[in-house]
Scaffold this motif. Structure first.
Motif, PDB file in Angstrom:
ATOM      1  N   SER A 247       0.827  -1.217   0.000  1.00 30.43           N
ATOM      2  CA  SER A 247       0.000   0.000   0.000  1.00 30.43           C
ATOM      3  C   SER A 247       0.855   1.258   0.000  1.00 30.43           C
ATOM      4  O   SER A 247       0.435   2.298  -0.502  1.00 30.43           O
ATOM      5  N   THR A 248       2.048   1.176   0.597  1.00 33.17           N
ATOM      6  CA  THR A 248       2.950   2.334   0.614  1.00 33.17           C
ATOM      7  C   THR A 248       4.298   1.889   0.077  1.00 33.17           C
ATOM      8  O   THR A 248       4.905   0.950   0.624  1.00 33.17           O
ATOM      9  N   ILE A 249       4.707   2.487  -1.036  1.00 32.46           N
ATOM     10  CA  ILE A 249       5.911   2.071  -1.741  1.00 32.46           C
ATOM     11  C   ILE A 249       6.856   3.257  -1.901  1.00 32.46           C
ATOM     12  O   ILE A 249       6.404   4.387  -2.158  1.00 32.46           O
ATOM     13  N   LEU A 250       8.139   2.988  -1.749  1.00 30.49           N
ATOM     14  CA  LEU A 250       9.183   4.000  -1.971  1.00 30.49           C
ATOM     15  C   LEU A 250      10.164   3.468  -3.010  1.00 30.49           C
ATOM     16  O   LEU A 250      10.559   2.295  -2.948  1.00 30.49           O
ATOM     17  N   GLU A 251      10.539   4.332  -3.955  1.00 29.80           N
ATOM     18  CA  GLU A 251      11.569   3.977  -4.936  1.00 29.80           C
ATOM     19  C   GLU A 251      12.714   4.956  -4.771  1.00 29.80           C
ATOM     20  O   GLU A 251      12.486   6.180  -4.664  1.00 29.80           O
ATOM     21  N   LEU A 252      13.930   4.457  -4.777  1.00 29.99           N
ATOM     22  CA  LEU A 252      15.119   5.313  -4.663  1.00 29.99           C
ATOM     23  C   LEU A 252      15.776   5.353  -6.040  1.00 29.99           C
ATOM     24  O   LEU A 252      16.284   4.313  -6.511  1.00 29.99           O
TER      25      LEU A 252
ATOM     26  N   GLN B 145      12.298  12.825   6.013  1.00 23.60           N
ATOM     27  CA  GLN B 145      11.091  13.666   5.977  1.00 23.60           C
ATOM     28  C   GLN B 145       9.821  12.855   5.758  1.00 23.60           C
ATOM     29  O   GLN B 145       8.712  13.381   5.877  1.00 23.60           O
ATOM     30  N   LEU B 146       9.953  11.577   5.415  1.00 19.90           N
ATOM     31  CA  LEU B 146       8.777  10.818   4.962  1.00 19.90           C
ATOM     32  C   LEU B 146       7.683  10.736   6.035  1.00 19.90           C
ATOM     33  O   LEU B 146       6.493  10.848   5.729  1.00 19.90           O
ATOM     34  N   LYS B 147       8.081  10.539   7.299  1.00 15.92           N
ATOM     35  CA  LYS B 147       7.040  10.380   8.332  1.00 15.92           C
ATOM     36  C   LYS B 147       6.288  11.681   8.567  1.00 15.92           C
ATOM     37  O   LYS B 147       5.057  11.726   8.421  1.00 15.92           O
TER      38      LYS B 147
ATOM     39  N   GLU C 188       3.590  12.101   5.746  1.00 16.76           N
ATOM     40  CA  GLU C 188       2.609  11.299   6.496  1.00 16.76           C
ATOM     41  C   GLU C 188       2.723   9.805   6.212  1.00 16.76           C
ATOM     42  O   GLU C 188       1.720   9.113   6.072  1.00 16.76           O
ATOM     43  N   VAL C 189       3.944   9.334   6.101  1.00 18.43           N
ATOM     44  CA  VAL C 189       4.170   7.896   5.949  1.00 18.43           C
ATOM     45  C   VAL C 189       4.309   7.280   7.343  1.00 18.43           C
ATOM     46  O   VAL C 189       5.013   7.831   8.195  1.00 18.43           O
ATOM     47  N   ASP C 190       3.648   6.142   7.567  1.00 12.12           N
ATOM     48  CA  ASP C 190       3.851   5.422   8.829  1.00 12.12           C
ATOM     49  C   ASP C 190       5.043   4.480   8.618  1.00 12.12           C
ATOM     50  O   ASP C 190       6.142   4.757   9.023  1.00 12.12           O
ATOM     51  N   THR C 191       4.801   3.377   7.909  1.00 16.17           N
ATOM     52  CA  THR C 191       5.922   2.496   7.520  1.00 16.17           C
ATOM     53  C   THR C 191       5.754   2.151   6.038  1.00 16.17           C
ATOM     54  O   THR C 191       4.702   2.348   5.441  1.00 16.17           O
ATOM     55  N   LEU C 192       6.842   1.663   5.462  1.00 24.74           N
ATOM     56  CA  LEU C 192       6.872   1.322   4.043  1.00 24.74           C
ATOM     57  C   LEU C 192       6.661  -0.173   3.850  1.00 24.74           C
ATOM     58  O   LEU C 192       7.274  -0.985   4.567  1.00 24.74           O
ATOM     59  N   ASP C 193       5.798  -0.552   2.922  1.00 25.62           N
ATOM     60  CA  ASP C 193       5.559  -1.966   2.644  1.00 25.62           C
ATOM     61  C   ASP C 193       6.590  -2.509   1.660  1.00 25.62           C
ATOM     62  O   ASP C 193       6.914  -3.698   1.687  1.00 25.62           O
ATOM     63  N   PHE C 194       7.062  -1.602   0.770  1.00 26.53           N
ATOM     64  CA  PHE C 194       7.930  -2.048  -0.326  1.00 26.53           C
ATOM     65  C   PHE C 194       8.872  -0.921  -0.701  1.00 26.53           C
ATOM     66  O   PHE C 194       8.449   0.221  -0.836  1.00 26.53           O
ATOM     67  N   VAL C 195      10.147  -1.234  -0.848  1.00 23.69           N
ATOM     68  CA  VAL C 195      11.157  -0.255  -1.282  1.00 23.69           C
ATOM     69  C   VAL C 195      11.906  -0.845  -2.474  1.00 23.69           C
ATOM     70  O   VAL C 195      12.443  -1.965  -2.367  1.00 23.69           O
ATOM     71  N   PHE C 196      11.929  -0.116  -3.604  1.00 26.28           N
ATOM     72  CA  PHE C 196      12.727  -0.536  -4.751  1.00 26.28           C
ATOM     73  C   PHE C 196      13.965   0.339  -4.796  1.00 26.28           C
ATOM     74  O   PHE C 196      13.858   1.565  -4.873  1.00 26.28           O
TER      75      PHE C 196
ATOM     76  N   THR D 157      19.613   2.112   3.170  1.00 22.32           N
ATOM     77  CA  THR D 157      18.877   1.035   3.863  1.00 22.32           C
ATOM     78  C   THR D 157      18.995   1.222   5.380  1.00 22.32           C
ATOM     79  O   THR D 157      18.003   1.129   6.111  1.00 22.32           O
ATOM     80  N   GLN D 158      20.193   1.566   5.835  1.00 16.51           N
ATOM     81  CA  GLN D 158      20.395   1.816   7.278  1.00 16.51           C
ATOM     82  C   GLN D 158      19.611   3.050   7.717  1.00 16.51           C
ATOM     83  O   GLN D 158      19.073   3.088   8.825  1.00 16.51           O
ATOM     84  N   LEU D 159      19.510   4.034   6.841  1.00 17.80           N
ATOM     85  CA  LEU D 159      18.746   5.245   7.165  1.00 17.80           C
ATOM     86  C   LEU D 159      17.259   4.918   7.277  1.00 17.80           C
ATOM     87  O   LEU D 159      16.567   5.421   8.181  1.00 17.80           O
ATOM     88  N   LEU D 160      16.754   4.046   6.401  1.00 17.78           N
ATOM     89  CA  LEU D 160      15.349   3.631   6.491  1.00 17.78           C
ATOM     90  C   LEU D 160      15.085   2.975   7.855  1.00 17.78           C
ATOM     91  O   LEU D 160      14.062   3.226   8.491  1.00 17.78           O
ATOM     92  N   GLU D 161      16.037   2.153   8.301  1.00 24.58           N
ATOM     93  CA  GLU D 161      15.912   1.494   9.618  1.00 24.58           C
ATOM     94  C   GLU D 161      15.892   2.554  10.720  1.00 24.58           C
ATOM     95  O   GLU D 161      15.013   2.573  11.589  1.00 24.58           O
ATOM     96  N   LYS D 162      16.855   3.457  10.645  1.00 27.09           N
ATOM     97  CA  LYS D 162      17.010   4.493  11.691  1.00 27.09           C
ATOM     98  C   LYS D 162      15.756   5.357  11.799  1.00 27.09           C
ATOM     99  O   LYS D 162      15.350   5.760  12.900  1.00 27.09           O
ATOM    100  N   CYS D 163      15.113   5.608  10.655  1.00 25.02           N
ATOM    101  CA  CYS D 163      13.897   6.449  10.640  1.00 25.02           C
ATOM    102  C   CYS D 163      12.641   5.639  10.931  1.00 25.02           C
ATOM    103  O   CYS D 163      11.525   6.139  10.788  1.00 25.02           O
ATOM    104  N   ASN D 164      12.820   4.380  11.362  1.00 21.76           N
ATOM    105  CA  ASN D 164      11.673   3.503  11.697  1.00 21.76           C
ATOM    106  C   ASN D 164      10.643   3.414  10.573  1.00 21.76           C
ATOM    107  O   ASN D 164       9.437   3.409  10.818  1.00 21.76           O
ATOM    108  N   LEU D 165      11.137   3.352   9.353  1.00 23.76           N
ATOM    109  CA  LEU D 165      10.242   3.268   8.193  1.00 23.76           C
ATOM    110  C   LEU D 165       9.997   1.825   7.759  1.00 23.76           C
ATOM    111  O   LEU D 165       9.136   1.565   6.931  1.00 23.76           O
ATOM    112  N   LEU D 166      10.756   0.881   8.354  1.00 24.42           N
ATOM    113  CA  LEU D 166      10.576  -0.538   8.014  1.00 24.42           C
ATOM    114  C   LEU D 166       9.854  -1.234   9.159  1.00 24.42           C
ATOM    115  O   LEU D 166      10.094  -0.943  10.338  1.00 24.42           O
ATOM    116  N   ARG D 167       8.947  -2.157   8.801  1.00 21.57           N
ATOM    117  CA  ARG D 167       8.240  -2.936   9.823  1.00 21.57           C
ATOM    118  C   ARG D 167       8.427  -4.411   9.475  1.00 21.57           C
ATOM    119  O   ARG D 167       8.950  -4.741   8.407  1.00 21.57           O
TER     120      ARG D 167
END
Ligand SMILES: Cc1ncnc2c1ncn2[C@@H]1O[C@H](/C=C/CNC(=O)c2cc(-c3ccc(F)cc3)cc(O)c2O)[C@@H](O)[C@H]1O
Ligand SMILES: [Mg+2]
Length: 214
Positions: free
Chosen positions: A60-65, A125-127, A131-139, A151-161
């Motif tokens: 439902s919530t996807i991020l692409e880098l 800034q995503l949260k 208004e992102v809670d967590t990300l379901d999928f990251v490409f 990837t470590q930054l995504l962890e640090k920002c609590n964007l992965l569940r």
């Protein structure tokens, strides 16, 4: 008239694809880049693997880098149900401009937010801002030396569940050895490698799927 390769790709899509038809946009980018000018789109062989991982994740919530011309944004968003949110990050304004036009032509612009800037600035800034809670999928498909730090930054920002899928392109060529070592050995991910081929070439490449354990 078209000074850059990216503008020539856009021009070819506008001329040859069918407006509102994402598959025709994908097919025409692949046609141009295999017959005229090679370009670093994920391509159709790895694209089919990407399609399958997206379908099984049903995100439902996807991020692409790394948007580049928007090929994988179109590829992913054409599979998504209405109402999902797709964020893609691109710091090159010329590439972002081409990508927006290609995504718009495909009829998917309502699902996509092209965030212009560096992943290092935008991920934190995503949260709050987006208004992102967590990300379901990251490409992950941007500069290869940024895969691990981001990837470590995504962890640090609590964007992965638990169950968040991180799918990375090019883990063979150009390669992202520090990223591979990290996700396979840090103990936080269940990893799967998907061997394939470099876009528009016969060289071997692969995608790596890293599922966050939470
Ligand atoms: C921190 C930051 N923030 C925001 N945007 C960022 C960003 N870092 C990069 N970007 C953006 O993302 C794209 C960059 C993609 C990099 N991809 C590749 O280098 C790549 C290369 C090959 C390749 C393979 C064999 C060869 F012989 C030569 C090249 C294949 C590929 O599939 C690639 O993806 C590009 O649009 C760039 O502006
Ligand atoms: Mg790539």
């Amino acid at each position: 008239l078209c000074q850059t390769k990216e503008q020539r790709i856009l021009d070819f899509v506008l001329k040859n694809a069918v407006r509102g038809d994402p598959q025709s946009v994908i097919d025409n980018i692949d046609k141009y880049c295999s017959q005229r000018e090679w370009s670093m789109n994920v391509g159709n062989e790895k694209g089919i693997i990407l399609d399958n991982v997206v379908k099984e994740s049903n995100p439902s919530t996807i991020l692409e880098l790394g948007t580049y011309c928007g090929y994988s944004a179109v590829r992913i968003c054409r599979l998504l149900k209405p109402g999902v949110r797709f964020f893609t990050v691109e710091f090159n304004p010329a590439y972002a401009a081409v990508a927006k036009q290609i995504i718009e032509f495909a009829g998917l612009i309502d699902k996509v937010q092209v965030l212009e800037g560096s992943t290092g600035d935008i991920i934190p800034q995503l949260k709050k801002k987006y208004e992102v809670d967590t990300l379901d999928f990251v490409f992950v498909d941007h500069w290869k030396d940024k895969y691990k730090p981001d990837t470590q930054l995504l962890e640090k920002c609590n964007l992965l569940r638990k169950g968040s899928v991180v799918l990375a392109d090019n883990v063979i060529v150009p390669g992202a050895p520090d990223f591979l070592e990290y996700v396979r050995n840090c103990g936080k991910y269940d990893c799967t490698n998907f061997p394939s081929f470099l876009e528009y070439m016969d060289e071997k490449d692969a995608l790596e799927k890293a599922v966050f354990r939470g």
